[in-house]
Scaffold this motif. Sequence first.
Motif, PDB file in Angstrom:
ATOM      1  N   ARG A 180       2.206  -5.751  -6.842  1.00  0.00           N
ATOM      2  CA  ARG A 180       3.207  -4.829  -7.495  1.00  0.00           C
ATOM      3  C   ARG A 180       4.263  -5.567  -8.068  1.00  0.00           C
ATOM      4  NH1 ARG A 180       6.154  -2.197  -2.416  1.00  0.00           N
ATOM      5  NH2 ARG A 180       7.292  -4.122  -2.433  1.00  0.00           N
ATOM      6  N   ARG A 217       5.237   4.388 -15.758  1.00  0.00           N
ATOM      7  CA  ARG A 217       5.122   3.185 -14.857  1.00  0.00           C
ATOM      8  C   ARG A 217       3.955   2.258 -15.181  1.00  0.00           C
ATOM      9  NH1 ARG A 217       4.025   6.380  -9.713  1.00  0.00           N
ATOM     10  NH2 ARG A 217       2.843   7.392 -11.133  1.00  0.00           N
ATOM     11  N   PHE A 220      -3.870   3.909   0.421  1.00  0.00           N
ATOM     12  CA  PHE A 220      -3.019   3.949  -0.627  1.00  0.00           C
ATOM     13  C   PHE A 220      -3.208   5.242  -1.650  1.00  0.00           C
ATOM     14  CE2 PHE A 220      -3.224   2.836  -5.470  1.00  0.00           C
ATOM     15  CZ  PHE A 220      -1.858   2.610  -5.342  1.00  0.00           C
ATOM     16  N   VAL A 221      -2.262   5.652  -2.110  1.00  0.00           N
ATOM     17  CA  VAL A 221      -2.090   6.833  -2.830  1.00  0.00           C
ATOM     18  C   VAL A 221      -1.378   6.544  -4.311  1.00  0.00           C
ATOM     19  CG1 VAL A 221      -1.672   9.370  -3.023  1.00  0.00           C
ATOM     20  CG2 VAL A 221      -2.466   8.461  -0.871  1.00  0.00           C
ATOM     21  N   GLY A 222      -1.966   6.537  -5.251  1.00  0.00           N
ATOM     22  CA  GLY A 222      -1.386   6.446  -6.253  1.00  0.00           C
ATOM     23  C   GLY A 222      -1.938   5.847  -7.690  1.00  0.00           C
ATOM     24  N   SER A 276      -6.748  10.815  -4.424  1.00  0.00           N
ATOM     25  CA  SER A 276      -5.482  10.069  -3.797  1.00  0.00           C
ATOM     26  C   SER A 276      -5.210   8.823  -4.910  1.00  0.00           C
ATOM     27  CB  SER A 276      -5.867   9.691  -2.517  1.00  0.00           C
ATOM     28  OG  SER A 276      -7.043   8.534  -2.388  1.00  0.00           O
ATOM     29  N   LYS A 313       0.715  -1.282   0.008  1.00  0.00           N
ATOM     30  CA  LYS A 313       0.176   0.070  -0.127  1.00  0.00           C
ATOM     31  C   LYS A 313       0.956   1.338  -0.033  1.00  0.00           C
ATOM     32  CE  LYS A 313      -2.613  -0.942   3.594  1.00  0.00           C
ATOM     33  NZ  LYS A 313      -3.954  -0.525   4.335  1.00  0.00           N
ATOM     34  N   ASP A 328       7.275  -3.722 -10.376  1.00  0.00           N
ATOM     35  CA  ASP A 328       7.854  -2.536 -11.214  1.00  0.00           C
ATOM     36  C   ASP A 328       9.080  -2.994 -12.185  1.00  0.00           C
ATOM     37  OD1 ASP A 328       6.084  -1.049  -9.668  1.00  0.00           O
ATOM     38  OD2 ASP A 328       7.493  -0.293  -8.041  1.00  0.00           O
ATOM     39  N   ASP A 382       2.227   7.987 -18.590  1.00  0.00           N
ATOM     40  CA  ASP A 382       3.008   7.452 -17.278  1.00  0.00           C
ATOM     41  C   ASP A 382       3.637   6.213 -17.859  1.00  0.00           C
ATOM     42  OD1 ASP A 382       3.718   6.564 -14.748  1.00  0.00           O
ATOM     43  OD2 ASP A 382       1.990   7.328 -13.864  1.00  0.00           O
ATOM     44  N   SER A 402       3.111   1.642  -2.120  1.00  0.00           N
ATOM     45  CA  SER A 402       3.785   1.798  -3.276  1.00  0.00           C
ATOM     46  C   SER A 402       2.987   2.969  -3.974  1.00  0.00           C
ATOM     47  CB  SER A 402       3.715   0.622  -3.929  1.00  0.00           C
ATOM     48  OG  SER A 402       4.007  -0.615  -3.399  1.00  0.00           O
ATOM     49  N   SER A 403       3.343   3.359  -4.993  1.00  0.00           N
ATOM     50  CA  SER A 403       2.645   4.581  -5.848  1.00  0.00           C
ATOM     51  C   SER A 403       1.915   3.912  -7.131  1.00  0.00           C
ATOM     52  CB  SER A 403       3.806   5.483  -6.386  1.00  0.00           C
ATOM     53  OG  SER A 403       4.729   5.074  -7.347  1.00  0.00           O
ATOM     54  N   LYS A 404       2.248   2.426  -7.400  1.00  0.00           N
ATOM     55  CA  LYS A 404       1.361   1.939  -8.290  1.00  0.00           C
ATOM     56  C   LYS A 404       1.302   0.448  -7.859  1.00  0.00           C
ATOM     57  CE  LYS A 404       0.500   0.535 -12.841  1.00  0.00           C
ATOM     58  NZ  LYS A 404       0.146  -0.829 -12.529  1.00  0.00           N
TER      59      LYS A 404
END
Length: 386
Positions: free
Chosen positions: A139, A297, A172-174, A192, A107, A141, A295, A109-111
């Motif tokens: 997740r 990501r 979570f924010v992302g 968010s 949580k 990355d 983006d 993480s940004s993605k």
Amino acid sequence: MREKLDIVPAQFRVLVTRRPKYACRACEEVVVQAPAPARLIEGGIPTEATVAQVLVSKYADHLPLYRQAQIYTRQGIDLDRSTLADWVGRAAWHLRPVHQRLLEHLKASSKLFADETTAPVLDPGRGKTKTGQLWAYARDDRPWQGADPPGVVYVYAPDRKSERPMAHLNSFVGVLQVDGYIGYRALAAGNSVSLAFCWSHVHRRFYELAAAGPAPIASEALRRIAEFYEIEDDIRGLTHEERRAVRQDKSRPIIDSLAPWLTEQLSLISQKTKLAEAIRYTISRWDGLIRFIDDGRIEIDSNTVERSIRPIALNRKNALFAGSDAGAEHWATIASLIETAKLNDVEPLAYLTDVITKIVNGHPNSQLDDLLPWAYAEKPETKPVA
């Protein structure tokens, strides 16, 4: 010289711990004995490695407990399925803090990716099974050289309501990459969380139409979507800045021409057809579908988390259902750690054996990060550079 591949079948062995008592003749009523080593099952027979073997067989190799009991019987060991179930429950209870810590890490993480799948659960009062849900949050990355290790965590819930992911991802924010399920939209009501949607789901709808017979519009849509994927194949493994630059140059022109083309085709066909439904599905999710352009990501689809759903589906197929809501929660806890270990190239049996042993011996909760699967991953060798 000739080599042959041989096998030595797994064998059970009995470990005996002797703790002699010592008394001092010159002292009064003084008897000394070494303390008994800590055990996961107090008064029980299994070592932590034995319990870990049961967990890995059930959740990694998808062998239901009754089949494991049959295997052990052939080896001369009589272990009832209910006994194995008790071992699983006790291990899962001890592993819950590690599971919770894994969720907290993801949580942060940004993605993330999110998906859900059914989890049939026995409903004793009705003599039937009810349909719960295992929510998966993943997740990975690595496709854009992100520094965070890959992981997946499953959370059991009795239903598929939108409140579930909202509660699971409360901090979570992302960017959250999902399929088209509307239950995730409540997460994006604030500022968010941004939703990125999945081109694989769009592709699937047009593919089903094209596979059924001549479908020129669906076939053309598939051709254009395939151009995205060819570009993605070329940029996988680049940094997110490099991926974004290529997408701006090569993918954006395809995107910019696709939306008006779909709108035009929709105006030319019957609105009651499957083709119209597929086009409306795409257009209604357009902002989330094209978010990957800006983006680097973001992936083009949510296949990362769908791959994490497959082990759950295999276990569901072989075991049919969880014995209770608590059993489904045990399933989520242990499967999370096993699948995350596999993502990080960590051998699950050795990992679970070590983690359970450390917890039983009083591993402090303040150091739970040391028990997460990626903490066991082999560190790459570094060489000094002149």
